[in-house]
Design an enzyme around this catalytic site. Structure first.
Site, PDB file in Angstrom:
ATOM      1  N   LYS A  80      -9.721   7.358   1.942  1.00 24.50           N
ATOM      2  CA  LYS A  80     -10.165   6.197   1.768  1.00 24.50           C
ATOM      3  C   LYS A  80     -11.681   5.997   2.158  1.00 24.50           C
ATOM      4  O   LYS A  80     -12.416   4.889   2.005  1.00 24.50           O
ATOM      5  CB  LYS A  80      -9.522   4.901   2.227  1.00 24.50           C
TER       6      LYS A  80
ATOM      7  N   GLU B  96      -1.871   4.819  13.416  1.00 29.10           N
ATOM      8  CA  GLU B  96      -1.407   5.927  12.666  1.00 29.10           C
ATOM      9  C   GLU B  96      -1.657   7.322  13.754  1.00 29.10           C
ATOM     10  O   GLU B  96      -1.123   8.329  13.564  1.00 29.10           O
ATOM     11  CB  GLU B  96      -2.315   6.125  11.380  1.00 29.10           C
TER      12      GLU B  96
ATOM     13  N   HIS C 166      -9.947   1.461  -0.374  1.00 28.15           N
ATOM     14  CA  HIS C 166      -8.387   1.062  -0.376  1.00 28.15           C
ATOM     15  C   HIS C 166      -7.902   0.709  -1.716  1.00 28.15           C
ATOM     16  O   HIS C 166      -8.082  -0.595  -2.198  1.00 28.15           O
ATOM     17  CB  HIS C 166      -8.112   0.303   0.627  1.00 28.15           C
TER      18      HIS C 166
ATOM     19  N   CYS D  52       0.669  -1.233  -0.002  1.00 30.47           N
ATOM     20  CA  CYS D  52      -0.081  -0.003   0.037  1.00 30.47           C
ATOM     21  C   CYS D  52       0.632   1.190  -0.068  1.00 30.47           C
ATOM     22  O   CYS D  52       0.216   2.257  -0.209  1.00 30.47           O
ATOM     23  CB  CYS D  52      -0.851  -0.018   1.239  1.00 30.47           C
TER      24      CYS D  52
ATOM     25  N   HIS E 112      -3.176   7.613   5.997  1.00 31.52           N
ATOM     26  CA  HIS E 112      -3.532   6.327   5.445  1.00 31.52           C
ATOM     27  C   HIS E 112      -4.896   5.596   5.754  1.00 31.52           C
ATOM     28  O   HIS E 112      -5.541   5.386   4.693  1.00 31.52           O
ATOM     29  CB  HIS E 112      -2.285   5.401   6.028  1.00 31.52           C
TER      30      HIS E 112
ATOM     31  N   PHE F   2       1.549  -3.407   3.996  1.00 33.05           N
ATOM     32  CA  PHE F   2       1.864  -4.747   4.564  1.00 33.05           C
ATOM     33  C   PHE F   2       3.438  -4.946   4.414  1.00 33.05           C
ATOM     34  O   PHE F   2       4.036  -4.565   3.372  1.00 33.05           O
ATOM     35  CB  PHE F   2       1.201  -5.871   4.121  1.00 33.05           C
TER      36      PHE F   2
END
Length: 412
Positions: free
Chosen positions: A335, A313, A340, A162, A302, A399
């Site tokens: 998002k 976050e 996403h 991502c 994010h 990830f």
């Protein structure tokens, strides 16, 4: 150090492909999430997604070319054509050796892989397409873009889940700063809404199962969030050395001034609960841009709508900016409306940063009805906010523990 500015943008997203339309929908808090139609989703636990509406490959390539591209490449080519038109760059009037392409995908050609695997099972290896490998490899989008325009400068692909598009933009910044190119076409593309993509993320239990209420399923920082919503899309930014842009009379949207990248080195999917890697990435981006944390007006988070990401976050922002200033900064999650888009997300959200600087508006985070007590910052719930944005950050956390942050500044 050479300055780098944004002079062109193009995207294909669940909210559309026209910049002004997408921006207006974001400001108005409209969701692009709906039932999955790319495949029959009945057997999957999550049956919702963010699909690009009314995508027509023939608007960008010939039917013959389209048959030789996975959807992720088609999306990349389409977004790039939009960005090039937006930038006003004439390929015949630039030094093609000084124009590069840094373009990535988190997953690459899943659809081609799936189709060819099924063909192998049914008919054996003699039926493999000779185009299978060049169709599915993640670097092929950068190759197609360069071939289309004849750009012979630096060209490669970054794949970091991502954080892919954000890393591509950051490395493009470095290439121009170090005088290895004058223009870089950078971004990311993803086409994961198919059997392997949807099934894999369902098995991971990462996706929202709010199937009966899709527009409210992506709810970053909300106590009732239950996972992210899978989406497809592509985003391309034209990055250009400042004097090069001024000389040709380009419309300059903002400056890409800083870049930070770190790794959690903690877990293959979960973020480090201390948030040290993400906060250090933000700090590095601000330092690189010559910005004090107190100068940050806005952060495009994010903000995935997953339990662990949103908490970590929030903690990272507090650590990087100091808790007092963190509470004064407008933060949002694109998002919440797009879902996403994985490897394309950082590109789409960088475009949002540039448009926020241009228009002096921060779009809302929708569906934030019951804020998680652990997510206690200003996430601009429900309604857009007028805000003169001079400095903003864009976070991407992938990830594998990949963290990337970009710092954008208004150009005086």
């Amino acid at each position: 150090m050479r300055r780098v500015v944004v002079t062109g943008m193009g995207l294909l997203s669940p909210l559309g492909s026209d910049l002004s339309v997408v921006w207006n929908r974001l400001v108005n808090g409209e969701s692009g999430i709906g039932p999955v139609t790319r495949i029959d989703p009945a057997a999957y636990t999550s049956r919702i997604g963010g699909e690009i509406p009314d995508f027509d490959a023939s608007a960008y390539v010939s039917p013959k070319e389209a048959r030789r591209m996975d959807p992720f490449t088609l999306y990349a080519v389409g977004a790039t054509q939009n960005a090039m038109a937006h930038s006003g760059i004439n390929p015949d009037e630039v030094n093609r050796d000084r124009v590069g392409v840094i373009y990535g995908s988190g997953i690459g050609g899943l659809q081609i892989l799936f189709q060819q695997s099924n063909l192998f099972t049914e008919k054996g290896p003699s039926r493999f397409s000779p185009f299978m490998i060049p169709q599915m490899i993640t670097n092929i989008a950068a190759g197609h873009i360069a071939i289309q325009y004849g750009f012979t400068g630096p060209n490669f692909c970054i794949t970091s889940a991502c954080a892919t598009a954000t890393h591509c933009l950051g490395e493009a910044l470095r290439i121009i700063q170090h005088n290895e190119a004058d223009v870089i076409i950078a971004g990311g593309s993803e086409a994961p809404i198919m059997e392997l993509g949807l099934g894999g993320f369902c098995a991971l239990r990462a996706l929202s199962t709010r199937n009966e209420d899709p527009t409210r399923a992506s709810r970053p920082f909300d106590a009732d969030r239950d996972g992210f919503v899978i989406a497809e899309g592509a985003a391309t930014l034209v990055l250009e050395e400042y004097e090069h842009a001024v000389k040709r009379g380009a419309d300059i949207y903002c400056e890409l001034a800083g870049y930070g990248r770190t790794c959690d080195a903690y877990h293959i999917t979960a973020p480090d609960s201390s948030a040290s890697g993400a906060s250090r990435g933000m700090a590095l981006a601000m330092k690189d841009a010559g910005v004090d944390p107190s100068e940050v007006d806005y952060i495009n988070a994010h903000g995935t709508s997953t339990e662990l990401n949103d908490k970590c976050e929030t903690m990272a922002i507090k650590k990087a900016l100091g808790e007092d200033h963190a509470r004064k900064v407008a933060i949002n999650s694109t998002k919440s409306m797009t879902g996403h888009t994985l490897g394309a997300a950082g590109g789409i959200e960088s475009i949002v940063c540039a448009l926020s600087i241009r228009h002096g508006v921060v779009h809302p985070t929708i569906n934030l009805d019951h804020p998680d007590p652990a997510c206690d910052l200003d996430y601009v719930p429900h309604t857009a906010r007028e805000l003169p944005v001079k400095v903003c950050l864009n976070n991407s956390l992938g990830f594998g523990g990949h963290n990337a942050t970009l710092c954008f500044k208004a150009v005086d």
